[in-house]
Enzyme design. Structure first.
Site, PDB file in Angstrom:
ATOM      1  N   PHE A 161      15.606 -51.865  30.826  1.00 32.10           N
ATOM      2  CA  PHE A 161      15.981 -53.401  31.440  1.00 32.10           C
ATOM      3  C   PHE A 161      15.089 -54.128  31.332  1.00 32.10           C
ATOM      4  O   PHE A 161      13.449 -53.820  31.741  1.00 32.10           O
ATOM      5  CB  PHE A 161      16.732 -52.585  32.626  1.00 32.10           C
ATOM      6  CG  PHE A 161      17.555 -51.280  32.609  1.00 32.10           C
ATOM      7  CD1 PHE A 161      18.913 -51.915  32.033  1.00 32.10           C
ATOM      8  CD2 PHE A 161      17.230 -50.729  32.222  1.00 32.10           C
ATOM      9  CE1 PHE A 161      20.281 -50.408  31.805  1.00 32.10           C
ATOM     10  CE2 PHE A 161      17.452 -49.314  32.395  1.00 32.10           C
ATOM     11  CZ  PHE A 161      19.424 -49.343  32.396  1.00 32.10           C
ATOM     12  N   ASP A 162      15.321 -55.389  31.644  1.00 29.44           N
ATOM     13  CA  ASP A 162      14.690 -56.742  32.328  1.00 29.44           C
ATOM     14  C   ASP A 162      14.802 -56.386  33.482  1.00 29.44           C
ATOM     15  O   ASP A 162      16.076 -55.475  33.725  1.00 29.44           O
ATOM     16  CB  ASP A 162      15.426 -57.985  31.348  1.00 29.44           C
ATOM     17  CG  ASP A 162      14.532 -58.917  32.135  1.00 29.44           C
ATOM     18  OD1 ASP A 162      13.652 -59.103  32.904  1.00 29.44           O
ATOM     19  OD2 ASP A 162      15.176 -59.679  31.925  1.00 29.44           O
TER      20      ASP A 162
END
Length: 300
Positions: A161-162
């Site tokens: 995930f960012d």
């Protein structure tokens, strides 16, 4: 007692997210829906090749291998019901245990996310993704040209995930976009003890952490998560403190300070990566399946 999906991880996938229907979709775009339906009907006995979310779906379903129903994969598609037959047949041929699907023949399907209680929606249709996000559901537009390797690390599901505008809100990202890096770092230093507001994918990370508790010899896959962010010191501390405050964790964290994410993701080898920025998704798609979260200041 009625059947329910309560306490299950529910993932809704469009047909083009699960299988590679790009050739068929070109027929739809160049001709019409009737030509598309006819082509799908003609190919009913030909299994569709894996799409961007195929490996994600396959490994998630492996968490049900010991007979405990932990994960439900549902097809949520603008396809017509006839084309839906090919989706289910392709799933069966590929060993995917899918039993539920909603086919709307061109109508927006996102409204069915609520009765499903979905934790994630993946689609090739940008408008459907935006509407799902606006309705409060984690959603991403799949990058159809992503590198897909259905054979790598078969015993581990890897999801990355960012941070800002994905796990976290775009509060800090707005400051960076408007005032630059120095102001962003000053803001994060000043607010280091205040958790970042949640972003659209916090509910998915929480649901995945619950899934990580599934252990034992009868569950053939383990889950590994990573935070891959353009943040660097000193802004890294607020991100870590936020996860601690939420009571969730990730297995790996990469604070890249603006470096291209693709080469780092190539080492992590994700089964899926979520980011809000097109450039990061383009870079990531060369390393593995990627989806763009069409929310936050960079998508307005």
């Amino acid at each position: 007692m009625p059947v329910t999906l309560d306490n299950k991880l529910v993932v809704a996938l469009s047909s083009r997210a699960l299988f590679d229907f790009e050739e068929e979709n070109r027929v739809f775009e160049e001709m019409d829906d009737r030509a598309y339906m006819q082509l799908q009907s003609d190919r009913l006995d030909r299994p569709a090749p894996p799409g961007v979310a195929f490996t994600l779906a396959k490994k998630l379903l492996a968490f049900n291998a010991d007979g405990v129903h932990r994960v439900e994969i549902v097809i949520l598609s603008r396809n017509d019901p006839v084309s839906g037959l090919r989706v289910f047949r392709s799933a069966e041929e590929n060993g995917l245990d899918l039993g539920r699907g909603v086919f709307t023949r061109g109508r927006a399907p996102y409204r069915f996310l609520d009765p499903l209680g979905a934790h994630l929606f993946l689609s090739a249709n940008a408008d459907d993704v935006r509407k799902a996000l606006a309705a409060g559901f984690p959603a991403a537009q799949v990058f159809a040209h992503s590198h897909v390797d259905t054979e790598r690390h078969a015993d581990e599901l890897r999801i990355a995930f960012d941070g800002d505008a994905v796990l976290f809100s775009d509060e800090a990202e707005r400051i960076y976009q408007q005032d630059g890096l120095a102001r962003f770092h000053a803001h994060e230093r000043a607010h280091v003890a205040r958790p970042l507001p949640p972003g659209p994918f916090k509910p998915l990370l929480e649901a995945l952490q619950r899934l990580q508790g599934a252990t034992g010899p009868s569950v053939p896959v383990r889950l590994r998560t990573a935070l891959v962010t353009a943040r660097s010191a000193p802004a890294h501390e607020r991100a870590i403190r936020t996860l601690i405050d939420w009571g969730v964790s990730v297995d790996e964290a990469m604070f890249l300070g603006g470096l291209e994410k693709g080469p780092f993701l190539a080492e992590f080898e994700p089964d899926f990566f979520f980011d809000d920025q097109t450039g990061h998704c383009e870079s990531a798609s060369r390393a593995g399946p990627a989806g763009q979260v069409l929310s936050g200041v960079t998508n307005t």
